[in-house]
Structures are given as structure tokens and as C-alpha cells.
Design a protein around this motif. Structure first.
Motif, PDB file in Angstrom:
ATOM      1  N   GLU A  93       0.831  -1.213   0.000  1.00 28.70           N
ATOM      2  CA  GLU A  93       0.000   0.000   0.000  1.00 28.70           C
ATOM      3  C   GLU A  93       0.862   1.258   0.000  1.00 28.70           C
ATOM      4  O   GLU A  93       0.521   2.261  -0.645  1.00 28.70           O
ATOM      5  N   ALA A  94       1.979   1.222   0.719  1.00 23.23           N
ATOM      6  CA  ALA A  94       2.852   2.391   0.789  1.00 23.23           C
ATOM      7  C   ALA A  94       3.675   2.583  -0.477  1.00 23.23           C
ATOM      8  O   ALA A  94       4.147   3.693  -0.752  1.00 23.23           O
ATOM      9  N   ASP A  95       3.859   1.525  -1.254  1.00 23.89           N
ATOM     10  CA  ASP A  95       4.739   1.564  -2.425  1.00 23.89           C
ATOM     11  C   ASP A  95       3.977   2.083  -3.636  1.00 23.89           C
ATOM     12  O   ASP A  95       3.651   1.327  -4.560  1.00 23.89           O
ATOM     13  N   ARG A  96       3.706   3.372  -3.674  1.00 23.73           N
ATOM     14  CA  ARG A  96       2.910   3.954  -4.763  1.00 23.73           C
ATOM     15  C   ARG A  96       3.703   4.066  -6.061  1.00 23.73           C
ATOM     16  O   ARG A  96       3.118   4.282  -7.116  1.00 23.73           O
ATOM     17  N   ARG A  97       5.013   3.981  -5.988  1.00 24.70           N
ATOM     18  CA  ARG A  97       5.842   4.080  -7.195  1.00 24.70           C
ATOM     19  C   ARG A  97       6.290   2.717  -7.715  1.00 24.70           C
ATOM     20  O   ARG A  97       7.108   2.648  -8.623  1.00 24.70           O
ATOM     21  N   ALA A  98       5.747   1.633  -7.143  1.00 19.81           N
ATOM     22  CA  ALA A  98       6.069   0.269  -7.582  1.00 19.81           C
ATOM     23  C   ALA A  98       7.568  -0.008  -7.540  1.00 19.81           C
ATOM     24  O   ALA A  98       8.103  -0.710  -8.398  1.00 19.81           O
ATOM     25  N   LEU A  99       8.256   0.536  -6.514  1.00 19.58           N
ATOM     26  CA  LEU A  99       9.695   0.337  -6.404  1.00 19.58           C
ATOM     27  C   LEU A  99      10.042  -1.094  -6.023  1.00 19.58           C
ATOM     28  O   LEU A  99      11.007  -1.673  -6.537  1.00 19.58           O
ATOM     29  N   LEU A 100       9.279  -1.674  -5.106  1.00 17.54           N
ATOM     30  CA  LEU A 100       9.544  -3.062  -4.715  1.00 17.54           C
ATOM     31  C   LEU A 100       9.323  -4.017  -5.886  1.00 17.54           C
ATOM     32  O   LEU A 100      10.088  -4.965  -6.076  1.00 17.54           O
ATOM     33  N   ALA A 135      16.068 -11.473  -5.186  1.00 22.63           N
ATOM     34  CA  ALA A 135      14.655 -11.141  -4.994  1.00 22.63           C
ATOM     35  C   ALA A 135      13.970 -12.155  -4.087  1.00 22.63           C
ATOM     36  O   ALA A 135      13.097 -11.795  -3.282  1.00 22.63           O
ATOM     37  N   GLU A 136      14.347 -13.417  -4.182  1.00 21.80           N
ATOM     38  CA  GLU A 136      13.776 -14.435  -3.306  1.00 21.80           C
ATOM     39  C   GLU A 136      14.217 -14.220  -1.856  1.00 21.80           C
ATOM     40  O   GLU A 136      13.444 -14.453  -0.926  1.00 21.80           O
ATOM     41  N   ARG A 137      15.460 -13.783  -1.654  1.00 23.24           N
ATOM     42  CA  ARG A 137      15.987 -13.577  -0.294  1.00 23.24           C
ATOM     43  C   ARG A 137      15.501 -12.271   0.323  1.00 23.24           C
ATOM     44  O   ARG A 137      15.389 -12.183   1.556  1.00 23.24           O
ATOM     45  N   CYS A 138      15.229 -11.272  -0.509  1.00 17.16           N
ATOM     46  CA  CYS A 138      14.963  -9.923  -0.005  1.00 17.16           C
ATOM     47  C   CYS A 138      13.540  -9.446  -0.259  1.00 17.16           C
ATOM     48  O   CYS A 138      13.242  -8.260  -0.057  1.00 17.16           O
ATOM     49  N   GLY A 139      12.657 -10.316  -0.702  1.00 17.05           N
ATOM     50  CA  GLY A 139      11.299  -9.910  -1.028  1.00 17.05           C
ATOM     51  C   GLY A 139      10.486  -9.481   0.179  1.00 17.05           C
ATOM     52  O   GLY A 139      10.846  -9.748   1.334  1.00 17.05           O
ATOM     53  N   PRO A 140       9.350  -8.822  -0.039  1.00 14.42           N
ATOM     54  CA  PRO A 140       8.522  -8.316   1.066  1.00 14.42           C
ATOM     55  C   PRO A 140       8.004  -9.404   1.999  1.00 14.42           C
ATOM     56  O   PRO A 140       7.760  -9.136   3.177  1.00 14.42           O
ATOM     57  N   ALA A 141       7.837 -10.624   1.489  1.00 13.69           N
ATOM     58  CA  ALA A 141       7.284 -11.686   2.320  1.00 13.69           C
ATOM     59  C   ALA A 141       8.321 -12.311   3.253  1.00 13.69           C
ATOM     60  O   ALA A 141       7.954 -13.046   4.169  1.00 13.69           O
ATOM     61  N   ILE A 142       9.596 -12.029   3.057  1.00 18.38           N
ATOM     62  CA  ILE A 142      10.657 -12.584   3.890  1.00 18.38           C
ATOM     63  C   ILE A 142      10.828 -11.712   5.129  1.00 18.38           C
ATOM     64  O   ILE A 142      10.983 -10.506   5.031  1.00 18.38           O
ATOM     65  N   ALA A 143      10.808 -12.346   6.311  1.00 16.74           N
ATOM     66  CA  ALA A 143      10.888 -11.609   7.569  1.00 16.74           C
ATOM     67  C   ALA A 143      12.215 -10.881   7.695  1.00 16.74           C
ATOM     68  O   ALA A 143      13.234 -11.274   7.114  1.00 16.74           O
ATOM     69  N   THR A 144      12.212  -9.828   8.505  1.00 15.29           N
ATOM     70  CA  THR A 144      13.392  -8.973   8.649  1.00 15.29           C
ATOM     71  C   THR A 144      14.604  -9.742   9.157  1.00 15.29           C
ATOM     72  O   THR A 144      15.732  -9.526   8.696  1.00 15.29           O
ATOM     73  N   TYR A 145      14.395 -10.658  10.095  1.00 18.97           N
ATOM     74  CA  TYR A 145      15.539 -11.345  10.711  1.00 18.97           C
ATOM     75  C   TYR A 145      16.304 -12.210   9.726  1.00 18.97           C
ATOM     76  O   TYR A 145      17.483 -12.524   9.944  1.00 18.97           O
ATOM     77  N   ALA A 188      13.035   3.803   2.323  1.00 22.41           N
ATOM     78  CA  ALA A 188      12.143   4.855   1.836  1.00 22.41           C
ATOM     79  C   ALA A 188      10.711   4.611   2.278  1.00 22.41           C
ATOM     80  O   ALA A 188      10.022   5.531   2.739  1.00 22.41           O
ATOM     81  N   LEU A 189      10.227   3.385   2.142  1.00 23.20           N
ATOM     82  CA  LEU A 189       8.838   3.082   2.482  1.00 23.20           C
ATOM     83  C   LEU A 189       8.583   3.182   3.979  1.00 23.20           C
ATOM     84  O   LEU A 189       7.572   3.757   4.410  1.00 23.20           O
ATOM     85  N   ALA A 190       9.477   2.629   4.783  1.00 28.47           N
ATOM     86  CA  ALA A 190       9.278   2.644   6.230  1.00 28.47           C
ATOM     87  C   ALA A 190       9.469   4.045   6.814  1.00 28.47           C
ATOM     88  O   ALA A 190       8.996   4.322   7.920  1.00 28.47           O
ATOM     89  N   SER A 191      10.153   4.916   6.083  1.00 27.19           N
ATOM     90  CA  SER A 191      10.343   6.299   6.546  1.00 27.19           C
ATOM     91  C   SER A 191       9.282   7.242   6.008  1.00 27.19           C
ATOM     92  O   SER A 191       9.283   8.431   6.334  1.00 27.19           O
ATOM     93  N   GLY A 192       8.417   6.734   5.131  1.00 25.53           N
ATOM     94  CA  GLY A 192       7.390   7.580   4.536  1.00 25.53           C
ATOM     95  C   GLY A 192       7.925   8.546   3.515  1.00 25.53           C
ATOM     96  O   GLY A 192       7.304   9.574   3.240  1.00 25.53           O
ATOM     97  N   ALA A 193       9.074   8.237   2.914  1.00 27.39           N
ATOM     98  CA  ALA A 193       9.676   9.143   1.941  1.00 27.39           C
ATOM     99  C   ALA A 193       8.881   9.118   0.638  1.00 27.39           C
ATOM    100  O   ALA A 193       8.431   8.068   0.213  1.00 27.39           O
TER     101      ALA A 193
END
Length: 376
Positions: A15-22, A216-226, A371-376
Motif C-alpha cells: 500500500e505504501a509503495d505507490r511508485r512500484a519500487l519493490l 529477490a527471493e531472499r529480499c522480497g517483502p514476504a521474507i521476515a526482517t531477521y 524509503a517506504l518505512a520512513s514515509g519518503a
């Protein structure tokens, strides 16, 4: 404010990624394959060059062309000088950027135009100037852009930029967007391989695309931060001034690309330097007010109302050293002696282009998450 909880909420990230950067970062591998196909269809592999050019000049707006020139110059090494043409001013009538060829440019030189827009009148004038001088012109830009109608490009070679359906023409692409770099760089790699300047055959480009898919598989949005190196790096840089140190030929342009992405996508300043020179350049900085130990415990400071003090954090990007020679131990010792935190990234083994692609891809994801988590 940095919202770390957003990183582990894929729906909120989308929802925050309005520029489709991810999405652009995740599809970098596909973008390389599409761009390689466009290069083939444009006739790059059918070229019969008479030899290497005396010099390669690259022109284009913003961080994208700068990064492309940096990468190609690093990969070409001493085989041929690669020059980034910077705008020389602004045309007073149209307010457009103006480029000019160096006085020495002529028929034995190659001009590359790399732009995610293609409507800049200044680049069209540059292509016409190159055509009159006898330079060979190759352009990578969106299809049906006005640039294709200029004499220099019409008599040279044009490769349509690999765009995606979710990138509408009415929204200008950020020059540091992950997909833009690979869409511009890949056809030029295929071209310079054809003229024996940079070894980048089709098999190498396939390996680069595969490596980008793995990241992309290692760093995608569905992969947890840890377990996600890009999200981890973004969280570590939340309240920090990134001090990017690089070691190795491939790591240098990756670090400079990271700094450009942090500035344009996340609105974050950063510093970049290469080891071992970085040890002398930034030692005073790490010992100054930006050091982690430079925040005195002031009893009267309002820790609720006042934002946290900005402190340096070193990000060490390393290519695998040749012959075991490395300044990394000295870098770690310097950083720890000043109580400064450090993050390290090192690619898996592979060709130079593969390791370069991995470093760029991970740091691209990190810049987007920040950028997304900072609201940039």
C-alpha cells in the motif's frame, strides 16, 4: 519517523509503495532478460565493428546515466576510456538541459545515450551534433520517444528500453528506480561485448538475471526482517548517517549506486569512499560528533520530544579480494575503536558482473525499504 513494523507487513508495504519500487526490484532479473531480447531484436549481435572505439561517451539525465557510466567504466578498465558527459547548462528558451560533445570527439568515438524519458530536447541536439561530427550514436530510451526521430539516432542504433506495464508513461520514472538501471545497462553491455570492450555474452547476462532472481527471493517483502539482508540493513540505517565503504573493483560502483538510491528514493544523505583510502578520509568523522559515543547522557534533555541524535553507521560492501589482500580487518578495528556500528555485505562467488549485480540488488532493496518505512 521510521516504522519498523511496516517491514514485516507485506500488505502495508504494498500500500505504501505507490511508485512500484519493490516490484521493480523484484523484477530486475526479468528486466535484464527483456532488455537482452530487445538488444538482439535491434540488431546488436549482428553488428560487424571495425574495431574498438577510441573513447566511449555516455549522456543521459540524473543518477541513472551516472551509474551506467560508472559501471561501464569500471568493467572496461584500461581497455577504453569511458566518459560521462554532464550537462553544460540550461537552454534559456525551453529550460531544458544542454549537453555538448568534447572538442576531441570524432568519427572514431562512440556516443551512448541512456535515458528513461527520451523526450529531453537537449539529448536530441547532442545526437545531431554527434552525427555531424561522424560519431557512432547508440541510444537506449522508451519506444516511440522523440529521441528516435533525431538524425543521429536514426542513422545510428536505437534499442527500446525494457519497460513494464505498471509503469505508465505519464508518471516519470525515478532515475534510481531498480528497474531503470538494468533496462538501460543491459543493452549497452550487449553492445560493448560485441565490440570486444566488455565481456558480457548472452550466457553471462543470463547468469546476472538468475542472480538477481535469487536476491529477490531472499529480499522480497514476504521474507521476515531477521532473515532478510535488505530489510535488516534498512532497519540498521533508520536513524543513522550511512558511511559506505567499498573494497574491490565491483563494490566501488555498487557503493556509489547505493548512495544515489538513498538520496533519490529515501531522501537520505550518505558518504562513500573506497578502502583503504576511506580509513584516512573518514577517521576524523568517526571520532567527531557523529560517532556513536558522541551522545552525552544529558539529564535535562527531553528524550521524548527531541529526535534521536544522528550517528554514523559504516556499511562495508566487499567484493571477494584477490590474493587475500584486504583492508577489512583494519576497517573493523577503526570502526569498533570509535564505538561505531558496522554492517557488512559480501556477494556469493561468481563472475564480476554477477557479484556486482548481487551487491546492487541487495542495496536497492534496502534503499526501497528505508524509503517506504520512513514515509519518503
Amino acid at each position: 519517523m521510521f516504522d519498523e513494523s511496516l517491514l514485516d507487513t507485506p500488505e502495508a508495504l504494498a500500500e505504501a509503495d505507490r511508485r512500484a519500487l519493490l516490484r521493480g526490484a523484484a523484477e530486475a532479473g526479468a528486466r535484464v532478460r527483456t532488455a537482452a531480447r530487445h538488444a538482439t531484436e535491434a540488431g546488436v549481435h549482428e553488428l560487424k565493428p571495425d574495431g574498438r572505439p577510441r573513447a566511449v561517451m555516455i549522456a543521459g539525465p540524473g543518477a541513472a546515466a551516472t551509474c551506467v557510466a560508472d559501471l561501464l567504466g569500471t568493467l572496461a578498465g584500461a581497455a577504453c576510456p569511458v566518459t560521462r558527459l554532464a550537462p553544460t547548462g540550461v537552454a534559456p528558451a525551453a529550460g531544458a538541459l544542454r549537453w555538448e560533445l568534447p572538442g576531441w570527439a570524432g568519427s572514431v568515438d562512440l556516443l551512448l545515450i541512456a535515458t528513461p524519458d527520451g523526450s529531453e530536447p537537449g539529448l536530441g541536439l547532442l545526437a545531431e551534433q554527434a552525427y555531424r561530427r561522424g560519431c557512432t550514436v547508440v541510444a537506449v530510451a522508451p519506444a516511440r520517444s522523440p529521441l528516435t526521430e533525431t538524425p543521429g539516432v536514426a542513422h545510428g542504433l536505437f534499442v527500446p528500453m525494457a519497460t513494464a506495464p505498471y509503469e505508465p508513461d505519464e508518471i516519470p520514472l525515478a532515475a534510481s528506480a531498480p528497474g531503470v538501471l538494468w533496462a538501460l545497462l543491459t543493452p549497452l553491455l550487449a553492445l560493448l561485448d560485441r565490440i570486444a570492450l566488455i565481456p558480457a555474452p548472452a550466457e553471462t547476462l543470463r547468469k546476472v538475471a538468475d542472480r538477481l532472481d535469487q536476491v529477490a527471493e531472499r529480499c522480497g517483502p514476504a521474507i521476515a526482517t531477521y532473515s532478510n539482508p535488505a530489510k535488516t540493513l534498512a532497519a540498521e540505517l533508520a536513524d543513522s548517517l550511512p558511511v559506505v565503504w567499498t573494497e574491490g573493483a565491483s563494490a566501488g560502483p555498487a557503493g556509489r549506486r547505493f548512495a544515489a538510491a538513498l538520496a533519490e528514493l529515501a531522501g537520505r544523505p550518505s558518504l562513500v569512499a573506497e578502502l583503504p583510502e576511506a580509513l584516512a578520509e573518514h577517521s576524523a568523522l568517526l571520532a567527531g560528533p557523529l560517532a556513536a559515543s558522541a551522545d552525552p547522557d544529558d539529564f535535562f534533555r527531553d528524550r521524548v520530544e527531541e529526535p534521536a541524535a544522528l550517528h554514523a553507521r559504516v556499511v562495508l560492501l566487499r567484493d571477494r579480494p584477490i590474493g587475500g589482500l584486504t583492508a577489512a580487518p583494519a576497517a573493523r578495528e577503526l570502526v569498533l575503536s570509535h564505538d561505531t556500528p558496522i554492517s557488512e555485505l559480501e556477494p556469493e562467488p561468481g563472475d564480476e558482473l554477477e557479484t556486482l549485480a548481487e551487491l546492487i540488488a541487495i542495496t536497492d532493496f534496502a534503499a526501497v525499504y528505508l524509503a517506504l518505512a520512513s514515509g519518503a
